[in-house]
Design an enzyme around this catalytic site. Structure first.
Site, PDB file in Angstrom:
ATOM      1  NE  ARG A   5       3.389   0.247   4.228  1.00 59.81           N
ATOM      2  CZ  ARG A   5       2.728  -0.609   4.296  1.00 59.81           C
ATOM      3  NH1 ARG A   5       1.485  -0.063   3.359  1.00 59.81           N
ATOM      4  NH2 ARG A   5       3.441  -2.027   4.649  1.00 59.81           N
ATOM      5  NE  ARG A  61       5.117  19.609  -9.850  1.00 56.50           N
ATOM      6  CZ  ARG A  61       4.602  19.896  -8.478  1.00 56.50           C
ATOM      7  NH1 ARG A  61       5.502  20.993  -7.398  1.00 56.50           N
ATOM      8  NH2 ARG A  61       3.335  19.665  -8.103  1.00 56.50           N
ATOM      9  CB  CYS A  72       2.349  17.604   0.681  1.00 52.63           C
ATOM     10  SG  CYS A  72       3.605  16.975   2.027  1.00 52.63           S
ATOM     11  CD  GLU A  75       4.088  11.661   9.644  1.00 55.33           C
ATOM     12  OE1 GLU A  75       4.216  11.520  10.983  1.00 55.33           O
ATOM     13  OE2 GLU A  75       4.320  11.563   8.659  1.00 55.33           O
ATOM     14  NE  ARG A  87       5.450   9.116   9.077  1.00 54.44           N
ATOM     15  CZ  ARG A  87       5.514   8.397  10.585  1.00 54.44           C
ATOM     16  NH1 ARG A  87       6.338   7.280  10.390  1.00 54.44           N
ATOM     17  NH2 ARG A  87       5.647   8.769  11.132  1.00 54.44           N
ATOM     18  CE1 TYR A 104       9.102   2.802   6.947  1.00 51.74           C
ATOM     19  CE2 TYR A 104       8.567   0.940   5.298  1.00 51.74           C
ATOM     20  CZ  TYR A 104       8.467   1.644   6.279  1.00 51.74           C
ATOM     21  OH  TYR A 104       7.049   1.978   6.090  1.00 51.74           O
ATOM     22  NE  ARG A 112       5.652  -2.156   9.424  1.00 49.36           N
ATOM     23  CZ  ARG A 112       4.110  -2.312   8.519  1.00 49.36           C
ATOM     24  NH1 ARG A 112       4.127  -1.135   8.745  1.00 49.36           N
ATOM     25  NH2 ARG A 112       3.997  -3.367   8.374  1.00 49.36           N
TER      26      ARG A 112
END
Length: 337
Positions: A5, A61, A72, A75, A87, A104, A112
């Site tokens: 992640r 890319r 993609c 959210e 993210r 992160y 996180r």
């Protein structure tokens, strides 16, 4: 399939900022995880609704990350959610069992902290309190390392028993130090305890080894040797450690400390069922007496006794399910990060 992640933010919704942020995030993920192109199966980006000016997948890319499918998504808006955030879920097929490192960056570090910063969780408590089960679950949920310190002492005890050494005799135990070759290896995401080149992960769980482990762990020469190993591991990566003196002696600066306990009869019943499931024939009353004796020995030894650290959170598991214990601890951790 292993997912790595990542997340980052930009100050403004501008093409240049988005392109730079995406490149920095991808570069760090690949470097930190020693990733090869062939190990990557796909990139899944998501972005908050306040980003319009450029497409993160197109940015990836253009900076050379075009060797696997890129996708993609937008959210949904969440009240209080982080703004201008990108993210990433990187789908990989790793060729080994390396510990993955999530990334992160910038403002996304607040998302996180439990996996973007190195931190340790110390779980102490008496035998049968459930701390090992809890430790393994926490390590899995937070995707960090579980370091079974008790297994290391059990391996030392097994070696002493094989050599016919009285585990209560400090001088005799000191004499086997040169023959002790205890290592921790990680295979398929689980800790394997090695004695020399032999995997003793199962043998050290036999009841005969339990009391011997309590005896041998009371000797300073053994504790000093193993604590040094444990501290070195904890410095390098986030991990959960369980034992008798993790929060008080091994890692006194651990960010999270818990003391897991339960009534002695409850603990004896848990151990009784565990041993029966392994095919060992045991007497409950004798087992309970052994646990009480072990509590006394662990608590009264002069060097690094079983003790609840002053800043530890006490969790009595006598009437709690394992799910309730884990939820209680995770709730506390999440409130502090």
């Amino acid at each position: 399939m292993t997912i790595i992640r990542g997340a980052t933010t930009v100050e403004k919704d501008e093409k240049e900022q988005i392109s730079l942020a995406v490149k920095e995030m991808l570069d760090e993920i690949f470097t930190a995880n020693a990733l090869k192109k062939a190990e990557v199966k796909g990139f899944l980006f998501s972005l908050t609704t306040d980003i319009h000016s450029y497409h993160p997948a197109k940015s990836a890319r253009e900076c050379g990350y075009d060797f696997a499918p890129l996708f993609c998504a937008i959210e949904p808006d969440i009240d209080g959610g982080l703004k201008l955030c990108i993210r990433l879920m990187l789908f990989t097929d790793l060729a080994d069992n390396r510990t993955v490192k999530h990334v992160y960056q910038r403002g996304a570090k607040v998302l996180r902290k439990d996996i973007s910063e190195i931190f340790n969780i110390a779980l102490d408590g008496p035998a049968g309190s459930g701390k090992s089960t809890v430790a393994k679950a926490l390590a899995k949920d937070y995707n960090i390392l579980y370091l079974d310190t008790g297994a290391m002492y059990r391996a030392c005890a097994l070696k002493a028993l094989r050599l016919g050494v009285d585990t209560k005799d400090g001088e005799a135990v000191k004499g086997i130090l040169s023959q002790l070759d205890v290592k921790v290896e990680y295979k398929n995401g689980t800790q394997r305890t090695m004695l020399g080149e032999e995997d003793v992960s199962e043998k050290i769980r036999e009841n005969a080894v339990s009391m011997a482990a309590s005896n041998i762990s009371a000797h300073p020469v053994i504790r000093i040797k193993l604590v040094e190993m444990q501290r070195e591991i904890a410095k390098k990566m986030s991990c959960v450690l369980d034992g008798r003196d993790i929060g008080s002696a091994v890692l006194p600066d651990a960010k999270f400390k818990f003391f897991i306990t339960a009534d002695s009869k409850v603990r004896a019943q848990r151990r009784y069922k565990e041993l029966l499931s392994r095919g060992e024939v045991v007497d409950f009353d004798k087992l309970h007496a052994e646990i009480v004796a072990r509590d006394k020995q662990d608590s009264e030894r002069e060097f690094s006794p079983l003790v609840c650290a002053k800043d530890a959170v006490v969790v009595d598991t006598s009437s709690m399910s394992i799910e309730e214990v884990i939820a209680t601890i995770k709730s506390y951790i999440q409130s502090k990060i």
